[in-house]
Design an enzyme around this catalytic site. Structure first.
Site, PDB file in Angstrom:
ATOM      1  N   LYS A  80      79.727   4.802  95.328  1.00 51.31           N
ATOM      2  CA  LYS A  80      79.247   3.425  95.412  1.00 51.31           C
ATOM      3  C   LYS A  80      80.258   2.591  96.202  1.00 51.31           C
ATOM      4  O   LYS A  80      81.474   2.793  96.059  1.00 51.31           O
ATOM      5  CB  LYS A  80      79.105   2.899  93.980  1.00 51.31           C
ATOM      6  CG  LYS A  80      78.447   1.545  93.818  1.00 51.31           C
ATOM      7  CD  LYS A  80      78.266   1.263  92.324  1.00 51.31           C
ATOM      8  CE  LYS A  80      77.576  -0.051  92.053  1.00 51.31           C
ATOM      9  NZ  LYS A  80      77.354  -0.260  90.599  1.00 51.31           N
ATOM     10  N   SER A 155      72.656  -1.555  89.548  1.00 47.33           N
ATOM     11  CA  SER A 155      73.109  -1.799  90.896  1.00 47.33           C
ATOM     12  C   SER A 155      73.521  -0.560  91.683  1.00 47.33           C
ATOM     13  O   SER A 155      73.667  -0.620  92.906  1.00 47.33           O
ATOM     14  CB  SER A 155      74.279  -2.775  90.862  1.00 47.33           C
ATOM     15  OG  SER A 155      75.377  -2.196  90.159  1.00 47.33           O
ATOM     16  N   SER A 179      74.210  -0.205  85.172  1.00 48.44           N
ATOM     17  CA  SER A 179      74.053   0.097  86.596  1.00 48.44           C
ATOM     18  C   SER A 179      74.178   1.553  87.001  1.00 48.44           C
ATOM     19  O   SER A 179      73.925   1.883  88.160  1.00 48.44           O
ATOM     20  CB  SER A 179      75.042  -0.710  87.414  1.00 48.44           C
ATOM     21  OG  SER A 179      74.540  -2.013  87.579  1.00 48.44           O
TER      22      SER A 179
END
Ligand code: GLN
Length: 493
Positions: A80, A155, A179
């Site tokens: 990420k 996310s 997330s």
């Protein structure tokens, strides 16, 4: 032979060990997959072609000398884009960090490199990890490989979609309110949030520091454990890092669930839950019972108000953590007549609407006169929830629930309504408030062919129990569906 891009980490590791495949072959396969899918899915913010190639060559070179640094040596992984990577742009999908190249690696990245992992690139996220759909990215949304009209969740949507699409064999994300688990559920992969403190946050760009925790997204429960093991353990650079030993969960993957006490959470059902999600959850609970588990329904009243507490505490911490983006030290600078003007312009231009909303909410919640009514009250709810959970874990070994009340929703469906977006985290947030471990495992598809995730929650440091149950869920679910987009891409492979 299956495409190398679709292998689990475990199987890819076997191929590497026998010499059937090289690290360069694995990298070629995921890059090829990315070249076929990225235009549509947009999982990555940055693909590090040169760095990944070098790492793969080094891994192959080691192996030619019969050396290996462990189960991730030569495995192509995605990260990420809120993990600091030395010399490689780290954006948090925000304009305010555009062009920022960290001078250091986060601890997780350093451990992955030491373990020989091949870091393919940095995946898309909601700006600063604030969101549940990856639509809050300054660089445009990621789309769900199961249906590109749908969101991948968020996310960590880029990481989840990359694992589902085959543009990485596995990935890392961060989980502040869900997330990792929610996008894993929406993309049909496994997502694991460890006990707070087991994985170092050093070099993870801070969102809400008392909740943030790093964890894996993978194609199997065993792979998720392998990735966790590679990065877990005390780090003196993170003051909240757990100093004790990391729980040993590997042996429990094979033990089954006989006599394991499982609590189905009453508060995580009912209104707002799609019937297909409820049915899949109940069906899995029945199967676990048939496999020897002792199932009961349990009630945790503060789960019903956990979301409200989270959306006060998290923005409060955001208002402090994001103060550092001032136009002086990182990324973007918009000039002005005075220093104040420069900072104000930089922040106004650099932050997107959701980051701005959270900074304002958090500043308000912390302001004199409101502090106790908002922030103080939310912290009391947090303590109440921690106590309720501790009590319930005297009666049951793990809790289960859906990982998300719905399957993947359409792009744009919730962007105009922040509250509707926040409500998608209702199942995942309690584990963040308590700092306890939780995992989402895919258990089926709804009538539209979209994946459904099943959540298992354990007590703090209860990773062994958690993985024991998760492995059984995986065996019972036999989830072997594939996104259609891959069948289409397959014609061109
Ligand atoms: N969707 C939640 C939020 O917007 C959780 C995000 C996360 O876990 N990073 O805060």
């Amino acid at each position: 032979m299956a495409d190398l891009a679709d292998l689990t980490v475990a199987t890819a590791g076997e191929r590497l060990a026998t010499g059937e495949a090289s690290a360069a072959d694995l990298l070629d396969a995921v890059i090829r997959r990315a070249s076929l899918t990225e235009a549509e899915l947009h999982c990555y913010v940055t693909i590090d072609h040169d760095g990944a190639r070098r790492a793969a060559e080094e891994s192959d070179h080691r192996r030619s000398r019969s050396e290996s640094r462990g189960p991730l040596d030569g495995i192509p992984l995605a990260l990420k884009d809120n993990f600091c990577t030395r010399g490689l742009e780290t954006t948090c999908s925000s304009q305010i960090l555009s062009g920022y190249r960290p001078p250091y690696d986060s601890t997780v990245v350093a451990r992955l490199r030491d373990g020989g992992a091949v870091i393919v690139g940095k995946t898309n996220l909601d700006e600063f990890a604030m969101g549940s759909s990856t639509e809050n990215s300054a660089f445009g949304p990621t789309r769900n490989p199961w249906n590109p009209e749908r969101v991948p969740g968020g996310s960590s949507g880029g990481s989840a979609a990359a694992v589902a699409a085959g543009s990485a064999l596995a990935a890392f994300g961060s989980d502040t309110g869900g997330s990792i688990r929610q996008p894993a559920a929406l993309c049909g992969v496994v997502g694991f949030k460890p006990t707070y403190g087991l994985v170092s946050r050093f070099g993870l760009v801070a969102f809400s520091s008392s909740f943030d925790q790093i964890g894996p997204l993978a194609r199997s429960v065993a792979d998720a454990l392998t990735l966790f093991e590679a990065v877990a353990g005390h780090d003196p650079l993170d003051a909240t890092s757990y100093p004790g030993t990391v729980p040993e969960a590997r042996p429990s993957l094979e033990t089954g669930v006989k006599d394991v006490r499982i609590g189905l959470v009453r508060e995580l059902s009912g209104e707002g839950y799609e019937p297909a999600v409820t049915a899949a959850t109940n069906d899995m609970v029945a199967q676990l019972e048939a496999s020897g588990a002792i199932v009961s329904e349990v009630s945790l009243p503060s789960f019903a108000i956990a979301l409200s507490a989270y959306y006060l505490i998290a923005p409060a911490e955001v208002s402090a953590n994001l103060a550092r983006f001032d136009g002086v030290r990182y990324g973007l600078r918009v000039t002005g007549e005075t220093v104040e003007e420069m900072m104000a312009r930089t922040r106004a231009e650099g932050f997107g609407p959701e980051a701005t909303r959270r900074i304002l909410l958090g500043t308000y919640a912390l302001s004199a006169g409101y502090y106790d009514a908002f922030y103080g009250q939310a912290q009391r709810v947090r303590t109440k929830l921690i106590n309720e959970l501790a009590n319930v874990f005297e009666q049951v070994d793990v809790l289960v629930s859906p990982a998300s009340p719905t399957t993947a929703f359409e792009l744009g469906a919730k962007t105009q309504d922040p509250l509707a977006m926040y409500l998608t985290d209702v199942c995942t947030i309690p584990a963040n408030l308590a700092g306890t471990p939780a995992i989402s495992i895919p258990v089926g598809l709804d009538a539209d062919g979209l994946p459904i995730g099943f959540q298992v929650m354990g007590p703090a440091l209860g990773e062994a129990r958690l993985f024991q149950v998760a492995a059984e869920v995986e065996r019972l679910a036999t989830f072997d569906h594939r996104p259609e987009i891959l069948a289409a891409a397959g014609d061109r492979l």
